[in-house]
Design a protein around this motif. Structure first.
Motif, mmCIF file in Angstrom:
data_model
loop_
_atom_site.group_PDB
_atom_site.id
_atom_site.type_symbol
_atom_site.label_atom_id
_atom_site.label_comp_id
_atom_site.label_asym_id
_atom_site.label_seq_id
_atom_site.Cartn_x
_atom_site.Cartn_y
_atom_site.Cartn_z
ATOM 1 N N SER A 1 18.810 76.835 77.107
ATOM 2 C CA SER A 1 17.561 77.810 76.881
ATOM 3 C C SER A 1 16.501 77.302 77.280
ATOM 4 N N HIS A 2 15.504 78.130 77.705
ATOM 5 C CA HIS A 2 14.211 77.842 78.109
ATOM 6 C C HIS A 2 13.055 77.846 76.782
ATOM 7 N N LEU A 3 13.704 78.402 75.769
ATOM 8 C CA LEU A 3 12.893 78.780 74.439
ATOM 9 C C LEU A 3 12.589 77.467 73.545
ATOM 10 N N ALA A 4 11.559 77.375 72.736
ATOM 11 C CA ALA A 4 11.369 76.130 72.254
ATOM 12 C C ALA A 4 12.102 76.918 70.726
ATOM 13 N N LEU A 5 12.517 75.876 69.792
ATOM 14 C CA LEU A 5 12.951 76.381 68.573
ATOM 15 C C LEU A 5 11.973 77.238 67.875
ATOM 16 N N LEU A 6 10.684 76.680 68.060
ATOM 17 C CA LEU A 6 9.809 77.502 67.250
ATOM 18 C C LEU A 6 9.457 78.910 67.645
ATOM 19 N N GLU A 7 9.586 79.044 68.983
ATOM 20 C CA GLU A 7 9.731 80.404 69.683
ATOM 21 C C GLU A 7 10.804 81.308 69.235
ATOM 22 N N VAL A 8 11.845 80.861 68.855
ATOM 23 C CA VAL A 8 12.817 81.753 68.300
ATOM 24 C C VAL A 8 12.713 81.891 66.968
ATOM 25 N N LEU A 9 12.195 81.164 66.228
ATOM 26 C CA LEU A 9 12.050 81.361 64.783
ATOM 27 C C LEU A 9 10.883 82.241 64.218
ATOM 28 N N VAL A 10 9.777 82.175 65.093
ATOM 29 C CA VAL A 10 8.660 83.224 64.810
ATOM 30 C C VAL A 10 8.785 84.204 65.518
ATOM 31 N N PRO A 11 8.555 85.520 64.655
ATOM 32 C CA PRO A 11 8.555 86.926 65.191
ATOM 33 C C PRO A 11 7.975 87.033 66.687
ATOM 34 N N ARG A 12 8.569 87.867 67.507
ATOM 35 C CA ARG A 12 8.030 87.886 68.664
ATOM 36 C C ARG A 12 6.827 89.065 68.636
ATOM 37 N N THR A 13 5.863 88.709 69.156
ATOM 38 C CA THR A 13 4.548 89.335 69.727
ATOM 39 C C THR A 13 4.254 89.994 71.162
ATOM 40 N N ASP A 14 5.295 89.551 71.865
ATOM 41 C CA ASP A 14 5.275 89.929 73.303
ATOM 42 C C ASP A 14 6.256 90.936 73.869
ATOM 43 N N ILE A 15 6.922 91.843 72.590
ATOM 44 C CA ILE A 15 7.862 92.779 73.284
ATOM 45 C C ILE A 15 6.992 93.671 74.085
ATOM 46 N N GLY A 16 7.490 94.094 75.112
ATOM 47 C CA GLY A 16 6.883 95.165 75.902
ATOM 48 C C GLY A 16 6.134 94.419 77.247
ATOM 49 N N VAL A 17 5.754 93.162 76.939
ATOM 50 C CA VAL A 17 5.086 92.530 78.161
ATOM 51 C C VAL A 17 5.970 92.328 79.203
ATOM 52 N N VAL A 18 5.691 92.530 80.285
ATOM 53 C CA VAL A 18 6.304 92.221 81.732
ATOM 54 C C VAL A 18 6.609 90.676 81.738
ATOM 55 N N SER A 19 7.711 90.484 82.140
ATOM 56 C CA SER A 19 8.162 89.032 82.164
ATOM 57 C C SER A 19 7.299 88.603 83.289
ATOM 58 N N GLY A 20 6.858 87.102 83.079
ATOM 59 C CA GLY A 20 6.229 86.283 84.186
ATOM 60 C C GLY A 20 4.752 86.575 83.951
ATOM 61 N N LYS A 21 4.325 87.541 82.933
ATOM 62 C CA LYS A 21 2.685 87.732 82.712
ATOM 63 C C LYS A 21 2.432 87.460 81.501
ATOM 64 N N ARG A 22 3.472 86.894 80.530
ATOM 65 C CA ARG A 22 3.314 86.439 79.332
ATOM 66 C C ARG A 22 2.919 84.867 79.255
ATOM 67 N N LYS A 23 1.660 84.520 78.694
ATOM 68 C CA LYS A 23 1.411 83.118 78.675
ATOM 69 C C LYS A 23 2.347 82.203 77.969
ATOM 70 N N ARG A 24 3.094 81.281 78.668
ATOM 71 C CA ARG A 24 3.931 80.591 77.980
ATOM 72 C C ARG A 24 3.325 79.470 77.063
ATOM 73 N N VAL A 25 4.000 79.104 76.376
ATOM 74 C CA VAL A 25 3.571 77.887 75.538
ATOM 75 C C VAL A 25 4.038 76.590 76.189
ATOM 76 N N LYS A 26 3.008 75.801 76.363
ATOM 77 C CA LYS A 26 3.253 74.428 77.032
ATOM 78 C C LYS A 26 3.747 73.337 76.134
ATOM 79 N N ARG A 27 5.100 73.343 75.919
ATOM 80 C CA ARG A 27 5.499 72.465 74.966
ATOM 81 C C ARG A 27 5.196 71.069 75.139
ATOM 82 N N GLU A 28 5.215 70.593 76.610
ATOM 83 C CA GLU A 28 4.990 69.265 76.764
ATOM 84 C C GLU A 28 3.420 68.825 76.446
ATOM 85 N N GLU A 29 2.642 69.722 76.707
ATOM 86 C CA GLU A 29 1.051 69.421 76.445
ATOM 87 C C GLU A 29 0.720 69.763 75.048
ATOM 88 N N MET A 30 1.357 70.500 74.099
ATOM 89 C CA MET A 30 0.939 70.793 72.770
ATOM 90 C C MET A 30 1.802 70.083 71.744
#
Length: 1576
Positions: A1014-1043
């Motif tokens: 899976s490309h998602l982090a554990l925190l992304e799966v547990l937190v409610p989604r706020t990007d529903i309806g956003v076109v894939s690719g335009k959403r600002k991904r969370v840079k896990r290795e930098e944060m």
């Protein structure tokens, strides 16, 4: 040749010639080395020189373009004795041929009769008459080698009288009586051999090859006159009748016996001839006069004839090797040289064996190129340059500075320019010596050896006499025979005459030198390539003049003018080498004396006319003496009667008979011009003597008369300029100059106070002069052969050294003087550059004083006093000479060093120990360091470690005293900072354990929730989604290795990092995200529903993640209602759709995790209570759990309403009726076994009206619109039943299902249950919110089934109604887990029960999803277990299935996990094996009526009650109905198990040890909820 002939021939090998092997140094000067070995080698005439092994010149001939025409050599014609015999036999044969008969050689004693020896010995005994009179014919037979005991004299006499006597009579011209002596066929023996004349004179008449007519060897042959002898003598008359008159008797009768001569046409009677003839000859006939003329012709000169074929090196080599191999009948390389040598001398001595070879001799290098590389060679490699300029290169040797031939202007081929020789086996070079008796050198480039024979030059006259004695007939016909290179003679014959002969074998890469007048000959052992040239060192001039006189006596042509060569060298004496000049002077002195005498004699004879003539401008043919053939240069005599002829001044009387007044002297120099030339040559030759006198005077001069060094140098330069020879005197002079130069150089250094090799004061005694050496050096300067200006400076230096010694003695007597005074003295002594004994003592004194001063300065500054500094001082003190003060200082320094090392060792152990010292112990160690008065390196590190340990401990204490639990990141930072501290930190181990436990919990939670890869982090799966309806690719991904996790949480919840530290703020943000997520999903569902506008699609609408138009067979997400292409959906999702029995599909965006069950999450939360750390993931998981439990409470509350409770009960009762109806019909209620029929993507009845606001209206018309939606392409979501499956069912299955439904329901076309619009809306909203949860809940399945039954008639709900018999989330589990594993208790983690792949084994028990028992309240009673068996053919049986209760079952209300399994056809294990491998499988089926299925894969199932085996088809099962861990009960055993199963279902379930009961789970949830802040 027979073996007997080999044994008869004997050859004695001559002694070996000397062999020389020069060293590399000797090899550098070719002429010098030859002159060195001349005294020894000249005694043998020839010698061999073997170059150093590394000297290997390349072969520079262009092999591809090298072509030549060889000479033909008939070997037996070359040997002198053999040629005499052949000439005699040719005369005899010619005599008889002219008589009209052929010569036949008689055979006596199986050998051809030697007619030459017979004739010779007869004449030695007095002739035919004398031998016959004295009866010596037997003696003659013995002398010619015939047996004396066989009385062969009579036979010899008859042969002599028949063959040789007529020839003798003819030669004497006697008239004999009428004796019949002619040769007749009947008289000859049958074994006589026909003799074929060799015709040597006519074939080999001194022929000169065209290529040599202008060469030096053409001059060896005398001019052949053009006069011809008339072979026809006309004695007859002009009268025609006279032709027929016998000239002997004068009569013309007996015309039938008249013979006409074929030469002159004279006529003779056959009976008038002497001797008379019996018959007229058949062939040509010559009269006696013509025979006399023909036989009396002089023998022509013998020579070689040229071959007609032109060869290349390759073709000649092939011919040569083939000849040798065929001749000896063995491989070429195996033939010994002595065998070939013995065979050569045998065949040249035989007249019977005509062996012919070819020899490529005298090939000009100017035409073909040299075998050595030259400066003009093409493609000359750098490595070959050495050989191109070598003295031993035959192109360079003749013209070296010390060679006389270099002063000849023209290129004389064979003398100045090398000749090349390509030889084969037996090819020969005959006895000869070199032109002008010069030296010669031969180099064998490659090939087989060349055998040489040589005679010393001093024995040349003895050799010539022996040759003339052995073959007088040849020398009578050819006086200059030895100069023609056409005659060889066996060395054994010459050795018997007293001629000393040596031999040698020249191998490839070796030189052979021949010395002046040395006769030499030889032959080639095989195919080879040689090169030869002449050269003339200075010692040749004397013998060269003798050779010219010898040539004059023999009337032989000269190759060049000896006098011209001497005069040319005398004209440029300064260019001559000193040795050449001296030899030239001596030779010219003799030449001038002789010329004076000859001119004086000519003057006395009466010749007064004289003219100057430039003879060097005339061709050699125009200035040759007409008598002796000498080439004239200094003078010649001509006469007015014959202007085209001249003679040398020695033969002036032989020119003509005219008086002296008619003669004229032609001269090149006057007698007055010759002495100046001689004088200049003398000056050059005697210049060395004058120079030697000056040198001796200079070397032996007295001290007051010595020359300057420059004057001695001038003498050396004069020797180099005049090119004086290397002599002992010159070496002495050079040595004296060299010694004076060295003394001057050393004296100059000493005088200027410069150190020659090292810096001042650092030089060793070996590099400087001692005082004694200085005195000796001064004496050496005084004893030199010259005066050097630097001598005075040496004398002054000696005075200064003496003064220094006195001052140094005074300083050394003081106990401890000032260091500056000592240093000044040392500098003064070093500047003298003399090895003085006081200087080392001064240096030692200086070192002691300087060391004590350095110790005092170091101890004063303790801050800079280090261990290295102390060790350096101690090491320096050890090397000092002993002194009391130094010993006391050394002890003080050693004590201080020990203290420092002890403390450093303690500090090092403290810093490196594990566990290290405590902080207090480190502080005590620092106090000890303050007592050491020196710099300790470890003090800084220890102070830093103590300081950091204090700071770290304070931070940990502060963190522990805080009311809130610390963040994981904060604790990790403390751990990372505490680990490098070398001291022991007690809280560090505790913190490390907590961090490790936290990471373990995170990993376990991630495995529980996250999908594989899976490309998602554990925190992304547990937190409610706020990007529903956003076109894939335009959403600002969370840079896990930098944060960090806290930063990720802040970004996902849209709060600041500071707010994320407050738990209340985090919970509040979480609730807000939930609301935004639910609102966004509802908006997305409405948007996706509106895109289709009911039954039609909007124009330009796009679907799926690829944003492309709609296509047939698309999947509909049951949550977002978007359509997806099957190719865009991951294969795992497509597999789930196919395996699902209820048609639910979630797209990858909606189903982001594994969605574990709530029981699994509870175990994770229990483990979290033990962690004293705060994790953002834990807070998110707590919020998610609270949300899931809140939704579950609302769902249960809704399900407990009367309307839904009744609907669920009705569904359960209806399912039980179906089972009972199926049992009565003896046919199982089953769906199609094909996985593809369970749910066909997008062609199902995924009616979105189930979750729409107007679902109650749309649900009433569902059945009416089914056909229309199917035709247009379905856009319904996955909550509807599988219409596609119904359409794909076979007509038989549809009819069977319809009849079954009609049997238990009055109105099969209407919905099974009816829901009010309010309840329907609540169920739909609740399902949308439940699907957003990343948790699997059973309430979702129950609500889904209710909606299915309320919206569709039972005829369309086959899968849904059958799924009521399965437990829990069976469809979801089956799609997620394609491979089965044994079921675990709820206390075990989700991965532990679901991670293993499904195994296919005939002996394992597998579940089936049919035959579930349902009570009247709609509760699931249980299901069966079955075992699966695969055999090639099947039997049958029908039965029901029932679930087998396990110990430790799940919580009430939870359903057990089902696992599906399919397998290959296999035999059952031995434990359950009913059939052997040989039994007929049809007889094994326990069904009452076996259907006998056929095919490759026939599946079996075993009843757990009676252990009978049934075909799947016979009991109505498919491979999809089989689930692991379930029992199968056949029809006969089913009634017995139903009552027991119902009773056990009513009992309470006791949990397994370690599992959570429902009350414990509720308590945990309440405790977790209490930690969360209250809702606003």
């Amino acid at each position: 040749m027979t073996t007997q002939q080999h044994q008869e021939f004997q050859f004695i090998f001559p002694p070996e010639a000397p062999v020389f092997k020069p060293t590399w140094e000797e090899f550098q000067d070719a002429l010098g080395y030859i002159n060195k070995i001349r005294p020894i080698a000249e005694q043998s005439g020839i010698c061999k020189i073997v170059p150093p092994p590394d000297w290997q010149p390349p072969f520079a001939v262009d092999v591809d373009n090298f072509k030549f025409t060889p000479r033909i050599q008939r070997l037996n014609e070359l040997e002198a004795h053999t040629r005499i015999k052949l000439n005699f036999l040719d005369q005899i044969a010619k005599f008889w041929e002219l008589q009209g008969s052929s010569l036949k050689i008689p055979v006596v004693e199986r050998k051809a009769l030697d007619l030459y020896s017979l004739h010779r010995y007869v004449w030695l005994e007095g002739g035919h008459e004398q031998v016959s009179r004295d009866r010596k014919w037997n003696k003659i037979a013995s002398r010619i080698g015939l047996p004396s005991n066989k009385n062969l004299g009579t036979l010899l006499k008859s042969h002599y009288e028949r063959i040789l006597l007529p020839f003798d009579i003819f030669n004497k011209g006697k008239s004999l009586p009428q004796v019949k002596c002619e040769v007749k066929e009947e008289i000859c023996e049958e074994s006589d051999k026909d003799y074929k004349p060799h015709k040597i004179p006519s074939r080999m008449a001194g022929k000169i090859p065209e290529s040599e007519k202008n060469g030096r060897r053409s001059r060896r042959h005398p001019d052949i006159g053009d006069t011809k002898t008339d072979t026809q003598v006309g004695f007859g008359s002009d009268d025609e009748l006279a032709k027929y008159i016998c000239l002997n008797c004068g009569r013309g009768d007996a015309e039938d016996q008249m013979l006409l001569c074929d030469g002159c046409d004279d006529s003779y009677h056959i009976f008038c001839l002497v001797p008379p003839l019996l018959d007229i000859p058949k062939g040509d006939w010559r009269c006696p006069k013509c025979v006399a003329v023909e036989v009396s012709k002089p023998v022509e000169a013998f020579g070689f004839e040229q071959a007609q074929k032109e060869y290349t090196l390759q073709s000649f080599g092939e011919m040569a090797d083939k000849f040798k191999q065929d001749y000896f009948n063995m491989p070429v390389h195996l033939i010994p040289t002595d065998m070939a040598e013995r065979e050569f001398w045998r065949i040249v001595s035989s007249i019977d064996e005509d062996v012919t070879v070819e020899y490529g001799a005298d090939l000009h290098t100017m035409d073909h190129g040299s075998g050595f590389p030259t400066k003009n060679s093409k493609n000359l490699l750098p490595a070959d340059q050495e050989y191109a300029t070598s003295n031993w290169n035959l192109n360079n040797l003749p013209v070296l500075e010390g060679s006389v031939l270099g002063h000849i202007n023209c290129d004389i081929s064979g003398m100045k320019v090398p000749w090349m020789y390509v030889g084969m086996c037996f090819s020969t070079f005959c006895w000869h010596n070199e032109d002008h008796w010069s030296y010669s050198i031969n180099y064998l480039h490659w090939g087989e050896p060349k055998t040489w024979y040589g005679v010393p030059g001093g024995e040349a006259e003895k050799f010539e006499a022996a040759m003339k004695t052995a073959a007088p007939e040849l020398f009578q016909a050819q006086p200059d025979l030895l100069h023609q290179l056409v005659t060889i003679m066996n060395p054994n014959i010459l050795m018997k005459s007293g001629v000393p002969i040596v031999r040698t074998n020249q191998h490839a890469g070796e030189f052979v030198i021949t010395f002046p007048r040395s006769y030499h000959a030889g032959f080639n052992q095989g195919y080879n390539f040689a090169e030869a040239v002449n050269f003339a060192p200075p010692d040749w001039l004397a013998i060269g003049r003798e050779c010219v006189l010898h040539y004059s006596n023999l009337k032989r042509y000269c190759v060049f003018s000896h006098d011209e060569l001497v005069c040319k060298m005398a004209s440029t004496p300064d260019e001559l080498d000193l040795t050449v000049a001296a030899a030239t002077y001596q030779d010219m002195l003799r030449m001038v004396d002789l010329e004076k005498k000859l001119r004086r004699a000519l003057l006395h004879w009466g010749v007064t006319s004289a003219e100057r003539e430039a003879f060097e401008l005339l061709p050699d043919d125009e200035r040759q003496c007409d008598f002796c053939k000498t080439t004239c240069f200094l003078s010649a005599v001509t006469c007015s009667c014959t202007q085209d002829r001249l003679v040398c001044i020695r033969h002036y009387k032989l020119l003509c008979d005219c008086p002296p007044e008619n003669h004229t002297l032609r001269y090149r120099y006057t007698l007055d011009e010759l002495p100046p030339l001689l004088q200049r040559l003398k000056v050059r030759a005697e210049s060395f003597d004058h120079w030697a006198v000056k040198v001796k005077e200079a070397l032996e001069a007295k001290p007051d008369d010595k020359l300057e060094l420059a004057e001695l140098r001038d003498l050396v330069e004069e020797a180099e300029a005049q090119r004086f020879p290397d002599s002992e005197l010159l070496q002495t002079l050079i040595q004296a100059v060299t010694e004076a130069d060295k003394c001057a150089t050393v004296a100059a250094h000493l005088a200027t106070k410069k150190v020659r090799t090292r810096t001042r004061g650092s030089g060793e005694a070996k590099s400087r002069l001692t005082l004694e050496e200085l005195r000796l050096f001064h004496e050496q300067i005084e004893s030199l052969a010259c005066i050097i200006r630097e001598g005075e400076a040496v004398k002054e230096l000696l005075t200064r050294v003496t003064a220094f010694q006195e001052e140094a003695t005074e300083v050394l007597d003081q106990e401890m003087p000032d260091s500056e005074v000592i240093a000044k003295m040392v500098d003064n002594g070093c500047s003298l550059d003399i090895d003085l004994p006081e200087l080392p003592r001064l240096k030692h004194k200086l070192q002691q004083v300087e060391w004590l001063e350095e110790v005092e300065e170091t101890l004063e500054d303790s801050a800079t006093l280090t261990v290295e500094c102390l060790r350096k001082l101690l090491d320096a003190g050890i090397s000092l000479p002993p002194h009391p003060r130094i010993e006391r200082s050394m002890a003080q320094l050693q004590q201080l060093l020990n203290n420092m090392e002890m403390w450093e060792e303690k500090a090092s152990q403290a810093l490196n120990a594990k566990p290290g010292l405590s902080v207090s112990e480190g502080e005590e160690l620092l106090k000890e360091a303050e007592e050491v008065p020196a710099h300790l390196p470890s003090v800084i590190a220890l102070k830093d470690a103590v300081k950091r340990a204090r700071e770290w401990t304070n931070k940990v204490t502060t963190l522990q005293n805080d009311d809130t639990a610390p963040l994981l990141e904060t604790v990790e930072g403390l751990v990372s900072r505490g680990r490098p501290i070398p001291l022991h930190l007690e809280p560090l181990a505790y913190l490390e354990e907590n961090v490790a436990a936290a990471h373990t919990w995170l990993e376990k939670t991630a495995r529980t929730f996250l999908k594989k890869n899976s490309h998602l982090a554990l925190l992304e799966v547990l937190v409610p989604r706020t990007d529903i309806g956003v076109v894939s690719g335009k959403r600002k991904r969370v840079k896990r290795e930098e944060m960090s996790a806290q930063q990720q949480q802040a970004q996902l919840l849209d709060i600041s990092v500071e707010d994320s530290a407050n738990p209340a703020t985090v919970v509040k943000a979480f609730k807000e995200c939930e609301e935004r997520e639910l609102g966004a999903m509802r908006a997305l569902r409405a948007h996706n529903r509106n895109k289709r506008e009911g039954d039609a699609l909007q124009e330009g609408a796009t679907f799926c993640v690829c944003h492309k138009p709609r296509q047939p067979n698309m999947l509909t997400c049951s949550l977002c209602l978007d359509l997806f292409h099957t190719g865009c959906v991951p294969s795992s999702h497509r597999t789930k759709v196919k395996l699902s029995t209820e048609g639910r599909f979630l797209c990858p965006s909606c189903e982001r995790s594994r969605r574990p069950r709530l029981e699994t999450i509870l175990s994770l939360l229990v483990a979290l209570q033990k962690l004293p750390l705060r994790l953002p993931e834990a807070e998110a998981l707590q919020c998610l759990t609270e949300r899931a439990m809140s939704w579950q409470d609302r769902a249960r509350k809704l399900m407990k309403t009367d309307e839904l409770t009744a609907a669920l009960g009705k569904l359960s009762v209806f399912s039980q009726k179906l089972i009972e109806a199926q049992a009565k019909q003896h046919k199982p209620v089953t769906s199609n076994s094909n996985d593809d029929d369970k749910m066909e993507v997008d062609d199902s009845t995924n009616d979105d009206s189930l979750l729409s606001e107007d679902g109650d209206l749309r649900g009433e018309h569902t059945s009416k619109d089914n056909s229309k939606k199917t035709e247009e392409g379905s856009w319904e979501h996955a909550y509807s039943s599988s219409k596609g499956n119904r359409e794909k069912k076979s007509e038989l299955d549809k009819a069977r299902w319809s009849r079954l439904v009609a049997s238990v329901m009055e109105n099969p076309n209407g919905p099974l249950i009816t829901l009010s619009s309010g309840i329907r809306t609540q169920v739909q909203d609740l399902l949308v919110e439940g699907e957003l949860l990343e948790v699997s809940l059973d309430e979702t399945i129950h609500l889904w089934r209710v909606l299915q039954a309320a919206n569709h008639p039972p005829a369309l709900l086959e899968d849904t109604l059958l799924s009521l018999n399965s437990t829990g989330n069976s469809t979801e589990e089956k799609t997620k887990k394609p491979m089965p594993k044994k079921r675990k208790s709820q206390g075990e983690g989700p991965d532990e029960g679901q991670s293993k792949s499904l195994q296919k084994s005939p002996s394992k028990k597998t579940k089936i999803n049919k035959g579930s028992l349902v009570n009247a309240d709609g509760k699931i009673i249980g299901k069966g277990l079955l075992k699966k068996k695969n055999i090639a053919k099947t039997g049958g049986g029908v039965g029901l299935v029932e679930r087998k209760k396990k110990e430790g079952s799940a919580l009430p209300g939870k359903e057990m996990t089902k696992k599906k399994m399919t397998g290959k056809k296999k035999r059952v294990s031995s434990q359950h094996n009913v059939l052997s491998d040989d039994d007929d499988p049809d007889e094994a089926c326990a069904a009452a009526k076996c259907m006998h299925p056929t095919g490759q894969n026939v599946d079996w199932v075993q009843c757990d009650a009676c252990e009978g085996w049934f075909h799947y088809m016979c009991v109505g099962l498919t491979s999809d109905d089989v689930i692991e861990e379930e029992e199968y009960i056949c029809k006969r055993c089913y009634p017995k198990r139903v009552s027991a199963k119902t009773a056990s279902e009513a009992k309470a379930v006791t949990p397994k040890p370690g599992e959570l009961t429902e009350e414990e789970s509720v308590d945990i949830l309440l405790s977790l909820a209490s930690t969360l802040p209250p809702k606003e």
